[in-house]
Write an enzyme that holds these catalytic residues in place. Structure first.
Site, PDB file in Angstrom:
ATOM      1  N   GLU A 354       0.826  -1.142  -0.016  1.00  0.00           N
ATOM      2  CA  GLU A 354      -0.084  -0.265   0.113  1.00  0.00           C
ATOM      3  C   GLU A 354       1.205   1.353  -0.032  1.00  0.00           C
ATOM      4  O   GLU A 354       0.570   2.571  -0.749  1.00  0.00           O
ATOM      5  CB  GLU A 354      -0.683  -0.174   0.834  1.00  0.00           C
ATOM      6  CG  GLU A 354      -2.403   1.212   1.085  1.00  0.00           C
ATOM      7  CD  GLU A 354      -3.131   0.622   1.984  1.00  0.00           C
ATOM      8  OE1 GLU A 354      -2.830   1.807   3.237  1.00  0.00           O
ATOM      9  OE2 GLU A 354      -4.312   0.364   1.669  1.00  0.00           O
ATOM     10  N   HIS A 385       6.195 -26.636   3.321  1.00  0.00           N
ATOM     11  CA  HIS A 385       5.433 -28.196   2.689  1.00  0.00           C
ATOM     12  C   HIS A 385       4.008 -27.390   2.094  1.00  0.00           C
ATOM     13  O   HIS A 385       2.739 -28.130   1.611  1.00  0.00           O
ATOM     14  CB  HIS A 385       4.546 -28.852   3.908  1.00  0.00           C
ATOM     15  CG  HIS A 385       5.583 -29.529   4.456  1.00  0.00           C
ATOM     16  ND1 HIS A 385       6.002 -30.470   4.182  1.00  0.00           N
ATOM     17  CD2 HIS A 385       6.348 -28.872   6.145  1.00  0.00           C
ATOM     18  CE1 HIS A 385       7.297 -31.131   5.337  1.00  0.00           C
ATOM     19  NE2 HIS A 385       6.976 -29.578   6.453  1.00  0.00           N
ATOM     20  N   LYS A 509     -13.292   2.285  -2.976  1.00  0.00           N
ATOM     21  CA  LYS A 509     -14.005   2.577  -1.988  1.00  0.00           C
ATOM     22  C   LYS A 509     -15.647   3.364  -2.974  1.00  0.00           C
ATOM     23  O   LYS A 509     -16.617   3.496  -2.789  1.00  0.00           O
ATOM     24  CB  LYS A 509     -13.978   4.024  -0.635  1.00  0.00           C
ATOM     25  CG  LYS A 509     -12.419   2.560  -0.371  1.00  0.00           C
ATOM     26  CD  LYS A 509     -12.332   3.351   1.028  1.00  0.00           C
ATOM     27  CE  LYS A 509     -11.288   3.121   1.792  1.00  0.00           C
ATOM     28  NZ  LYS A 509     -10.267   4.175   2.503  1.00  0.00           N
TER      29      LYS A 509
HETATM   30  O1  F6P Z   1      -8.247   1.742   2.492  1.00  0.00           O
HETATM   31  C1  F6P Z   1      -7.104   0.956   2.954  1.00  0.00           C
HETATM   32  C2  F6P Z   1      -7.646   2.143   3.966  1.00  0.00           C
HETATM   33  O2  F6P Z   1      -7.909   3.586   4.305  1.00  0.00           O
HETATM   34  C3  F6P Z   1      -6.120   1.726   5.169  1.00  0.00           C
HETATM   35  O3  F6P Z   1      -5.199   2.929   3.909  1.00  0.00           O
HETATM   36  C4  F6P Z   1      -6.269   1.611   5.642  1.00  0.00           C
HETATM   37  O4  F6P Z   1      -5.935   1.322   7.025  1.00  0.00           O
HETATM   38  C5  F6P Z   1      -7.089   1.449   6.045  1.00  0.00           C
HETATM   39  O5  F6P Z   1      -8.949   1.808   4.892  1.00  0.00           O
HETATM   40  C6  F6P Z   1      -8.311   1.082   7.043  1.00  0.00           C
HETATM   41  O6  F6P Z   1      -8.550   2.729   7.125  1.00  0.00           O
HETATM   42  P1  F6P Z   1      -9.169   3.349   9.121  1.00  0.00           P
HETATM   43  O7  F6P Z   1      -8.569   3.110   9.455  1.00  0.00           O
HETATM   44  O8  F6P Z   1      -9.769   4.735   8.174  1.00  0.00           O
HETATM   45  O9  F6P Z   1     -10.986   2.655   8.815  1.00  0.00           O
END
Ligand code: F6P
Length: 544
Positions: A354, A385, A509
């Protein structure tokens, strides 16, 4: 490989030199390198903070590291290290610094951090001592951490790794982790738990992540159904929130006294050192949690102060760049020889991929070289294994990373004799060393095995690094994780990318939100590609 066009002349010259050097390196075999230099291990292994990094099984020489160090210098690594630790805007796409390293500084230098740690400590002590009560007056027996990504993987990995450590006083609760948005983790878990004695920790930096909020919502319904008369007390007694967005925690219903904060300048995947580490502190107690921070701080100092020819984060960063960009090894396997580090590969997958899975440089140019390798892993003895066959005789070069503790340090396991466990540790260590040796040397590791048929031959020459911890303690784990964090930063500087944003994930998202609407009402389906539309329609039909 070609580095960014805005490269200085010095950087261009150096990478041309490295490319020429790499042409020769393509013909090297690790068996020959070891035969030709009996002091190879002494030259290419380095120690700091209770960790030894053995780079001698990498396909390189001291000259390679010298050349790569020159490249790092030409790419401005020194400037960028200063910038990171001066709180400069290293996360330039989000216009902010990245100061996770501040989370492990002392109270004089980071009073805001320690104020939150003190709040966290109070909660931890109340839970351990049985003073934190559910809405019916019962002590807490189970804590469920609801989070995802950095709000899940770091706390899960470290709590599991250190679960043999215990709080200084009191009784620790059973810990559970829920991350998956589909309900497949939370539903069976809640079936097992007693609502009267369960505490839910909602961990989310943004407090908008749908995965976390949907699981937290399910937990809230479960508790409200169990205690229909006590809505206020349910939220007050059964929920803690951890976020960089206190107002959103409040709006969701987390009582002000139950809110722990951290800051925008802490990336999610760098946040286990903050109050996001509450599950770790619940597992091991605050003293050990502070040891974890101390180990990481020690590694930060090592990174800032040590000359680069013995600086572990710098050297490990350079090795990865060498493998990926000059030897074309595009995959790396993380292989802990210690079941306690079972969740380390997943944690590192997020930390590294990431952070450095990027393709646009600081200057806004698209890179024409690889950045982060594909990283995956598994507890080594189990992986032997499963996928080691590919490492030994497959067609792809893979750089391997072995992680092992030199000393047996089990604190639990009273049901079996400690002699038995020492023996098992010895066996594991033997396997770790044997595998890295075989991968490096191939059949030269077994000189009596001559005239093997083709299907039995081991070509070897698979490069690896062995990270040997003196012992797996909170302090050593802290140092190990900070080593990886700083290594990721070194690589990002060499690749000219921002390791602290994750825009690629953000778009996913947004698209998921639009898709939810299509699935619910069918609206917007006509704007989709034929595959997505057909799949959505089929799911809608089958769901009735
Ligand atoms: O979707 C990626 C992300 O933004 C990560 O970088 C982060 O750790 C995770 O989602 C969770 O985000 P949050 O802590 O804001 O819920």
């Amino acid at each position: 490989m070609d580095f960014p066009r805005h490269d200085t002349e010095a950087a261009q010259r150096t990478r041309d030199n490295i490319a020429r050097h790499a042409e020769q390196a393509r013909d090297w075999h690790l068996a020959d390198l070891f035969r030709d230099d009996p002091r190879r291990f002494e030259t290419l292994s380095h120690q700091a903070c209770g960790l030894l990094a053995d780079l001698s099984k990498q396909r390189l020489t001291s000259e390679t590291l010298d050349l790569l160090t020159e490249l790092a210098r030409a790419r401005g690594l020194e400037h960028w290290i200063h910038c990171l630790f001066d709180g400069g805007e290293v996360n330039w796409t989000e216009q902010r610094p990245a100061m996770h390293w501040r989370l492990r500084e002392d109270p004089q230098r980071a009073p805001d951090v320690h104020a939150q740690l003190t709040r966290m400590e109070r909660m931890v002590k109340r839970i351990h001592s049985g003073q934190w009560r559910g809405c019916e007056g019962d002590a807490i027996t189970d804590v469920v951490n609801v989070g995802v990504g950095g709000s899940d993987l770091g706390p899960l990995m470290a709590s599991f790794a250190l679960s043999e450590y215990r709080p200084e006083q009191g009784q620790r609760p059973r810990l559970h982790f829920v991350s998956s948005m589909d309900g497949s983790q939370i539903a069976p878990l809640l079936d097992e738990l007693n609502p009267a004695t369960t505490l839910i920790v909602v961990s989310s930096k943004s407090f908008t992540t749908v995965d976390t909020l949907s699981n937290a919502g399910t937990a809230r319904c479960w508790l409200q159904d169990a205690f229909p008369e006590q809505n206020g007390a349910v939220l007050r007694c059964h929920f803690i929130g951890i976020s960089a967005q206190p107002s959103r925690m409040g709006e969701w219903g987390i009582h002000e006294d139950n809110q722990l904060q951290f800051w925008d300048w802490v990336g999610g995947r760098y946040s286990l050192w903050s109050t996001i580490g509450l599950p770790i502190a619940l597992t091991v107690g605050m003293d050990s949690f502070r040891e974890l921070l101390a180990g990481a701080h020690e590694m930060d100092r090592h990174f800032i102060e040590s000359p680069w020819d013995r600086n572990l984060p710098v050297l490990m960063g350079l090795v990865d760049v060498w493998n990926l960009n000059f030897l074309d090894i595009t995959a790396r396997a993380v292989l802990p020889y210690d079941g306690r580090l079972k969740h380390l590969p997943a944690y590192l997958e997020q930390l590294e991929m990431e952070s450095n899975g990027k393709s646009v440089t600081r200057a806004g140019e698209t890179v024409d070289y690889h950045t982060c390798p594909v990283i995956w892993g598994e507890v080594g003895p189990n992986a032997q294994h499963a996928f080691y066959q590919l490492l030994h005789q497959g067609t792809q070069p893979v750089a391997c990373e072995f992680i092992v503790a030199a000393r047996h340090s089990r604190r639990s396991g009273n049901a079996v004799g400690s002699g038995q466990l020492v023996e098992q540790h010895q066996l594991t260590l033997a396997n770790c060393l044997a595998q890295s040796r075989l991968l490096a040397l191939g059949e030269a590791a077994l000189p009596n095995e001559t005239h093997l048929p083709p299907f039995k031959r081991y070509r070897g020459n698979q490069p690896s690094t062995t990270l040997m911890l003196d012992e797996l303690t909170p302090r050593h784990l802290g140092a190990l994780l900070a080593l990886y964090e700083q290594k990721v930063f070194v690589q990002a500087v060499l690749w000219g990318i921002n390791p602290f944003d994750q825009w690629g994930v953000e778009m996913g998202k947004q698209i998921a939100r639009d898709m939810t609407q299509v699935l619910e009402s069918g609206d917007g389906g006509d704007t989709l590609d034929s595959s997505s539309r057909a799949l959505a329609e089929r799911a809608r039909k089958l769901r009735g």
